[in-house]
Design a protein around this motif. Sequence first.
Motif, PDB file in Angstrom:
ATOM      1  N   ILE A   6       0.864  -1.182   0.000  1.00  0.00           N
ATOM      2  CA  ILE A   6       0.000   0.000   0.000  1.00  0.00           C
ATOM      3  C   ILE A   6       0.896   1.226   0.000  1.00  0.00           C
ATOM      4  O   ILE A   6       1.699   1.409   0.926  1.00  0.00           O
ATOM      5  CB  ILE A   6      -0.904   0.040   1.242  1.00  0.00           C
ATOM      6  N   VAL A   7       0.790   2.049  -1.012  1.00  0.00           N
ATOM      7  CA  VAL A   7       1.630   3.242  -1.104  1.00  0.00           C
ATOM      8  C   VAL A   7       0.758   4.472  -1.334  1.00  0.00           C
ATOM      9  O   VAL A   7      -0.383   4.372  -1.790  1.00  0.00           O
ATOM     10  CB  VAL A   7       2.683   3.120  -2.238  1.00  0.00           C
ATOM     11  N   GLY A   8       1.310   5.610  -1.026  1.00  0.00           N
ATOM     12  CA  GLY A   8       0.595   6.870  -1.176  1.00  0.00           C
ATOM     13  C   GLY A   8       1.239   7.916  -0.294  1.00  0.00           C
ATOM     14  O   GLY A   8       2.076   7.606   0.558  1.00  0.00           O
ATOM     15  N   ARG A   9       0.830   9.149  -0.488  1.00  0.00           N
ATOM     16  CA  ARG A   9       1.411  10.216   0.324  1.00  0.00           C
ATOM     17  C   ARG A   9       0.928  10.091   1.772  1.00  0.00           C
ATOM     18  O   ARG A   9      -0.007   9.330   2.059  1.00  0.00           O
ATOM     19  CB  ARG A   9       1.062  11.583  -0.265  1.00  0.00           C
ATOM     20  N   PRO A  10       1.547  10.826   2.712  1.00  0.00           N
ATOM     21  CA  PRO A  10       1.161  10.689   4.124  1.00  0.00           C
ATOM     22  C   PRO A  10      -0.296  11.061   4.381  1.00  0.00           C
ATOM     23  O   PRO A  10      -0.863  11.933   3.724  1.00  0.00           O
ATOM     24  CB  PRO A  10       2.108  11.673   4.838  1.00  0.00           C
ATOM     25  N   ASN A  11      -0.894  10.364   5.336  1.00  0.00           N
ATOM     26  CA  ASN A  11      -2.214  10.677   5.875  1.00  0.00           C
ATOM     27  C   ASN A  11      -3.366  10.469   4.889  1.00  0.00           C
ATOM     28  O   ASN A  11      -4.397  11.136   4.995  1.00  0.00           O
ATOM     29  CB  ASN A  11      -2.248  12.129   6.395  1.00  0.00           C
ATOM     30  N   VAL A  12      -3.222   9.516   3.956  1.00  0.00           N
ATOM     31  CA  VAL A  12      -4.349   9.201   3.069  1.00  0.00           C
ATOM     32  C   VAL A  12      -5.137   7.990   3.571  1.00  0.00           C
ATOM     33  O   VAL A  12      -6.174   7.648   3.008  1.00  0.00           O
ATOM     34  CB  VAL A  12      -3.880   8.952   1.614  1.00  0.00           C
ATOM     35  N   GLY A  13      -4.642   7.308   4.618  1.00  0.00           N
ATOM     36  CA  GLY A  13      -5.371   6.185   5.188  1.00  0.00           C
ATOM     37  C   GLY A  13      -4.766   4.830   4.912  1.00  0.00           C
ATOM     38  O   GLY A  13      -5.459   3.805   5.006  1.00  0.00           O
ATOM     39  N   LYS A  14      -3.464   4.781   4.613  1.00  0.00           N
ATOM     40  CA  LYS A  14      -2.822   3.495   4.293  1.00  0.00           C
ATOM     41  C   LYS A  14      -2.860   2.535   5.487  1.00  0.00           C
ATOM     42  O   LYS A  14      -3.201   1.365   5.346  1.00  0.00           O
ATOM     43  CB  LYS A  14      -1.371   3.730   3.846  1.00  0.00           C
ATOM     44  N   SER A  15      -2.483   3.038   6.666  1.00  0.00           N
ATOM     45  CA  SER A  15      -2.463   2.177   7.852  1.00  0.00           C
ATOM     46  C   SER A  15      -3.869   1.742   8.267  1.00  0.00           C
ATOM     47  O   SER A  15      -4.073   0.643   8.790  1.00  0.00           O
ATOM     48  CB  SER A  15      -1.777   2.891   9.016  1.00  0.00           C
ATOM     49  N   THR A  16      -4.865   2.612   8.022  1.00  0.00           N
ATOM     50  CA  THR A  16      -6.245   2.242   8.330  1.00  0.00           C
ATOM     51  C   THR A  16      -6.693   1.083   7.446  1.00  0.00           C
ATOM     52  O   THR A  16      -7.334   0.132   7.926  1.00  0.00           O
ATOM     53  CB  THR A  16      -7.176   3.454   8.128  1.00  0.00           C
ATOM     54  N   LEU A  17      -6.352   1.129   6.156  1.00  0.00           N
ATOM     55  CA  LEU A  17      -6.690   0.022   5.262  1.00  0.00           C
ATOM     56  C   LEU A  17      -5.912  -1.238   5.641  1.00  0.00           C
ATOM     57  O   LEU A  17      -6.452  -2.348   5.614  1.00  0.00           O
ATOM     58  CB  LEU A  17      -6.393   0.401   3.808  1.00  0.00           C
ATOM     59  N   PHE A  18      -4.659  -1.076   6.013  1.00  0.00           N
ATOM     60  CA  PHE A  18      -3.842  -2.210   6.460  1.00  0.00           C
ATOM     61  C   PHE A  18      -4.512  -2.910   7.646  1.00  0.00           C
ATOM     62  O   PHE A  18      -4.689  -4.132   7.656  1.00  0.00           O
ATOM     63  CB  PHE A  18      -2.443  -1.708   6.848  1.00  0.00           C
ATOM     64  N   ASN A  19      -4.904  -2.140   8.653  1.00  0.00           N
ATOM     65  CA  ASN A  19      -5.571  -2.715   9.826  1.00  0.00           C
ATOM     66  C   ASN A  19      -6.886  -3.385   9.447  1.00  0.00           C
ATOM     67  O   ASN A  19      -7.246  -4.434   9.990  1.00  0.00           O
ATOM     68  CB  ASN A  19      -5.822  -1.633  10.881  1.00  0.00           C
ATOM     69  N   ARG A  20      -7.618  -2.773   8.518  1.00  0.00           N
ATOM     70  CA  ARG A  20      -8.895  -3.342   8.077  1.00  0.00           C
ATOM     71  C   ARG A  20      -8.688  -4.699   7.424  1.00  0.00           C
ATOM     72  O   ARG A  20      -9.436  -5.647   7.683  1.00  0.00           O
ATOM     73  CB  ARG A  20      -9.566  -2.367   7.093  1.00  0.00           C
ATOM     74  N   LEU A  21      -7.670  -4.828   6.588  1.00  0.00           N
ATOM     75  CA  LEU A  21      -7.455  -6.075   5.851  1.00  0.00           C
ATOM     76  C   LEU A  21      -6.880  -7.181   6.729  1.00  0.00           C
ATOM     77  O   LEU A  21      -7.174  -8.356   6.515  1.00  0.00           O
ATOM     78  CB  LEU A  21      -6.537  -5.820   4.649  1.00  0.00           C
ATOM     79  N   VAL A  22      -6.029  -6.835   7.709  1.00  0.00           N
ATOM     80  CA  VAL A  22      -5.470  -7.876   8.583  1.00  0.00           C
ATOM     81  C   VAL A  22      -6.415  -8.214   9.726  1.00  0.00           C
ATOM     82  O   VAL A  22      -6.228  -9.214  10.424  1.00  0.00           O
ATOM     83  CB  VAL A  22      -4.087  -7.473   9.139  1.00  0.00           C
ATOM     84  N   GLY A  23      -7.440  -7.366   9.936  1.00  0.00           N
ATOM     85  CA  GLY A  23      -8.425  -7.649  10.969  1.00  0.00           C
ATOM     86  C   GLY A  23      -7.973  -7.329  12.373  1.00  0.00           C
ATOM     87  O   GLY A  23      -8.609  -7.730  13.342  1.00  0.00           O
ATOM     88  N   LYS A  24      -6.868  -6.593  12.507  1.00  0.00           N
ATOM     89  CA  LYS A  24      -6.350  -6.216  13.828  1.00  0.00           C
ATOM     90  C   LYS A  24      -5.784  -4.803  13.736  1.00  0.00           C
ATOM     91  O   LYS A  24      -5.382  -4.350  12.666  1.00  0.00           O
ATOM     92  CB  LYS A  24      -5.227  -7.162  14.278  1.00  0.00           C
ATOM     93  N   LYS A  25      -5.713  -4.130  14.888  1.00  0.00           N
ATOM     94  CA  LYS A  25      -5.110  -2.803  14.930  1.00  0.00           C
ATOM     95  C   LYS A  25      -3.604  -2.948  15.153  1.00  0.00           C
ATOM     96  O   LYS A  25      -3.066  -2.613  16.207  1.00  0.00           O
ATOM     97  CB  LYS A  25      -5.747  -1.956  16.025  1.00  0.00           C
TER      98      LYS A  25
END
Length: 466
Positions: A6-25
Amino acid sequence: MFKIAIVGRPNVGKSTLFNRLVGKKLALVDDLPGVTRDRRAGTAHLGDLTFTIIDTAGLETGAPATLAGRMRAQTEAAIAEADAIFFMIDARAGIMPDDRAFASLLRRADKPLILIANKAEGRAGTAGAQEAFDLGFGDPVGLSAEHGDGLSDLYSALREALPEATELVEEEAEETAVTLALDDEEDGSELDPTKPLRVAIIGRPNAGKSTLLNRILGEERLLTGPEAGITRDSIGVDLEWRNRKLKMFDTAGLRKRARVDEKLEKLAGADALRAAKFAEVVVLLIDAAAPLEKQDLTLADLIAREGRALVIGVSKWDLVQDRAGRLKELREEASRLLPQLKGTAVVPVSGATGEGIDALMAAVFAVHVTWNKRVSTGRLNRWLAAALEANPPPAVSGRRIKIRYITQQRARPPYFIIFGNQLASLPESYKRFLTNGIRETFDLKGVPIRLSTRTNENPYDGKRRK
């Protein structure tokens, strides 16, 4: 298993999508831009697809030697490693100059790419998603990583981008866990060598945790540098050492609570402690030039209370002059200041030169075996009889305390139960005597020992005398 970055500029929601897909924070999320620095991998699930997802930092600009330049190198390494790319933009903010810079980088990578317009809910998001066509990557997938909207469209786009890999995933067979049988009649172990050994490396900021783990891995996997507090997320990496599978966690540096005032540092510290709690062995890394300070002892006490095995690593050993004297001093300090973990291995290491790595890993494996150890009831009671004869428990209020027998209920960490009468009055000093005797007799060094008492029930208790 295929990999997606997952790539993109800062603060676009990459880590939020990462947490959503792995099912954990797993990844830290905050409104502050640039929270993520290292690349972080996890096992993602999207419909019937299972794959490795890699969270990355934003596209930072700076010279290669600067922190921003090293963060950019981590992102570029994730792109090179991945089979496909999730390129994420903020649909509400629209296309920004950094998005176009990222687009140029990704065209040169020549990997299958899915354009994701995050935060696409509402009118403002819909307009921004339509603007994403200008990047030249085809139809964007509009979704909300925070709320989980649009994941079905992402699934369809992924199947289309990687048709062969996604077909193979459906045919993979599930692995069956193997559990070792335990013989209750003899000394045994709850060790399962088929499962990866979980090891967390914790310590104060700038102790050399990331440098050490990079040396163990043999690659610049984790972001390092002279700046204190570079690591924020607890990064887990899989590796194999001497034919033994491990999952090792690099963590953020932990300072005294009174000195921590930034919200982000508090989140990083909580994530580091969580990694230590879920580990089996914890390596407490201290600076060779500094003594065992109160913060180190506090962390060691936390490890003991959580029931984890401990190894103390003394980092930056290549900078020490009087090595023999310094090592003797540190081992004496550890023995005196950590009685609850008496016998803990103190191993000098250098992440810069690789010195002491083999000894450190040997200590980790050895203490893990001890942590899983079970002692037979017969051996325990033979030891108990000799201990009671040499030093019987004191009488309390004129009443004699009688200890009948002892057994080990479980390992991980070793947990023992003593049965007898009047045990509620057993002094703490005598419990420490028994605990130390168990540790020395059965070689349970470097692991916390749990000892509880259970009084035999009196069948006449509560009945009136006639």
